[in-house]
Scaffold this active site. Sequence first.
Site, short mmCIF file in Angstrom:
data_model
loop_
_atom_site.label_atom_id
_atom_site.label_comp_id
_atom_site.label_asym_id
_atom_site.label_seq_id
_atom_site.Cartn_x
_atom_site.Cartn_y
_atom_site.Cartn_z
N ARG A 8 -5.51 -21.86 14.23
CA ARG A 8 -5.32 -20.74 15.16
C ARG A 8 -6.65 -20.14 15.60
NH1 ARG A 8 -1.28 -15.89 13.56
NH2 ARG A 8 -2.87 -15.20 12.10
N LYS B 282 5.27 -14.54 14.70
CA LYS B 282 5.81 -13.20 14.93
C LYS B 282 5.19 -12.55 16.17
CE LYS B 282 4.85 -11.13 11.04
NZ LYS B 282 4.16 -12.22 10.30
N ARG C 43 -10.01 -15.80 13.47
CA ARG C 43 -9.94 -14.52 12.77
C ARG C 43 -10.51 -14.70 11.38
NH1 ARG C 43 -3.85 -12.27 13.16
NH2 ARG C 43 -4.23 -11.93 10.95
N ARG D 29 6.24 -4.41 5.21
CA ARG D 29 5.74 -5.57 4.48
C ARG D 29 5.91 -5.40 2.98
NH1 ARG D 29 1.95 -7.66 8.46
NH2 ARG D 29 0.89 -9.54 7.75
P1 ADP Z 1 -0.31 -12.05 9.91
O1 ADP Z 1 1.13 -11.77 10.21
O2 ADP Z 1 -0.82 -13.22 10.67
O3 ADP Z 1 -0.66 -12.07 8.46
P2 ADP Z 1 -1.06 -9.39 10.93
O4 ADP Z 1 -1.82 -9.33 12.18
O5 ADP Z 1 0.36 -8.94 10.94
O6 ADP Z 1 -1.22 -10.87 10.42
O7 ADP Z 1 -1.81 -8.54 9.78
C1 ADP Z 1 -3.17 -8.72 9.49
C2 ADP Z 1 -3.57 -7.87 8.29
O8 ADP Z 1 -3.36 -6.48 8.59
C3 ADP Z 1 -2.76 -8.10 7.01
O9 ADP Z 1 -3.22 -9.20 6.26
C4 ADP Z 1 -2.95 -6.75 6.29
O10 ADP Z 1 -4.23 -6.66 5.69
C5 ADP Z 1 -2.91 -5.76 7.44
N1 ADP Z 1 -1.52 -5.28 7.67
C6 ADP Z 1 -0.75 -5.49 8.78
N2 ADP Z 1 0.46 -4.93 8.64
C7 ADP Z 1 0.50 -4.34 7.42
C8 ADP Z 1 1.46 -3.60 6.68
N3 ADP Z 1 2.69 -3.35 7.18
N4 ADP Z 1 1.12 -3.17 5.44
C9 ADP Z 1 -0.08 -3.40 4.92
N5 ADP Z 1 -1.05 -4.10 5.55
C10 ADP Z 1 -0.78 -4.57 6.79
#
Ligand code: ADP
Length: 201
Positions: free
Chosen positions: A127, A13, A138, A88
């Site tokens: 990654r 993404k 990460r 999400r």
């Molecule tokens: P990935 O898509 O690789 O899981 P992201 O960078 O999108 O990682 O998100 C990392 C973390 O940030 C998630 O695991 C969550 O804890 C938090 N997060 C990101 N976006 C949201 C969201 N829309 N709602 C709740 N938590 C979020």
Amino acid sequence: MRVVLLGPPGAGKGTQAQVIAQRLGVPAISTGDIFRANVSGQTELGEKAKAYMDAGDLVPDEITVAMVKDRLAEPDAKSGFLLDGFPRTIAQAEQLRESLGELGHSLDRVLELVVDEEELVRRLSGRRMLVDGEMIQRDDDKPETVRHRLQVYREQTEPLSGFYESAGQLSRIDAIGEVEEVTARAMTALGADDPGQPSTD
Ligand code: ADP
């Protein structure tokens, strides 16, 4: 254009968001990136989000929705945006629909990047990201957290696929292949011209 990019962790993404947003001329807004910037800046928002993120859990909806509303109110997002990592949960999707609706707007399209689970685990555990000149993993890409994030995705985020499908807003994109191939499929689904790709017909 107002677009949401949906897909499990590791589907690509972040990468696609940058390229697609640039081609559409809209800002790419990643909730994960905003949270991570707040964690490293040790802001109040970062303090609140950190424990959830480290555990691979979702940050509570109130915190996340308030943050996204603020970001969408900035001038660069007025006429369009590409959201990466938001919504999400169904509750987040409903709130997004409501706040866009108040402005007379709606989403133009939701792109779901589809990748099988075996490939996701392979991608995530390999990654690394560049921080201060060093390639680091990460914290939430550790294997046990990765499994948990995939489970959280299946339980809380995957239902969005049906939510947007019944609204007629969903396009599923095969996200296996070269970055440019996946971008080309996304641009086709958006009905946007893709000058970066030679025509194949
Ligand atoms: P990935 O898509 O690789 O899981 P992201 O960078 O999108 O990682 O998100 C990392 C973390 O940030 C998630 O695991 C969550 O804890 C938090 N997060 C990101 N976006 C949201 C969201 N829309 N709602 C709740 N938590 C979020």
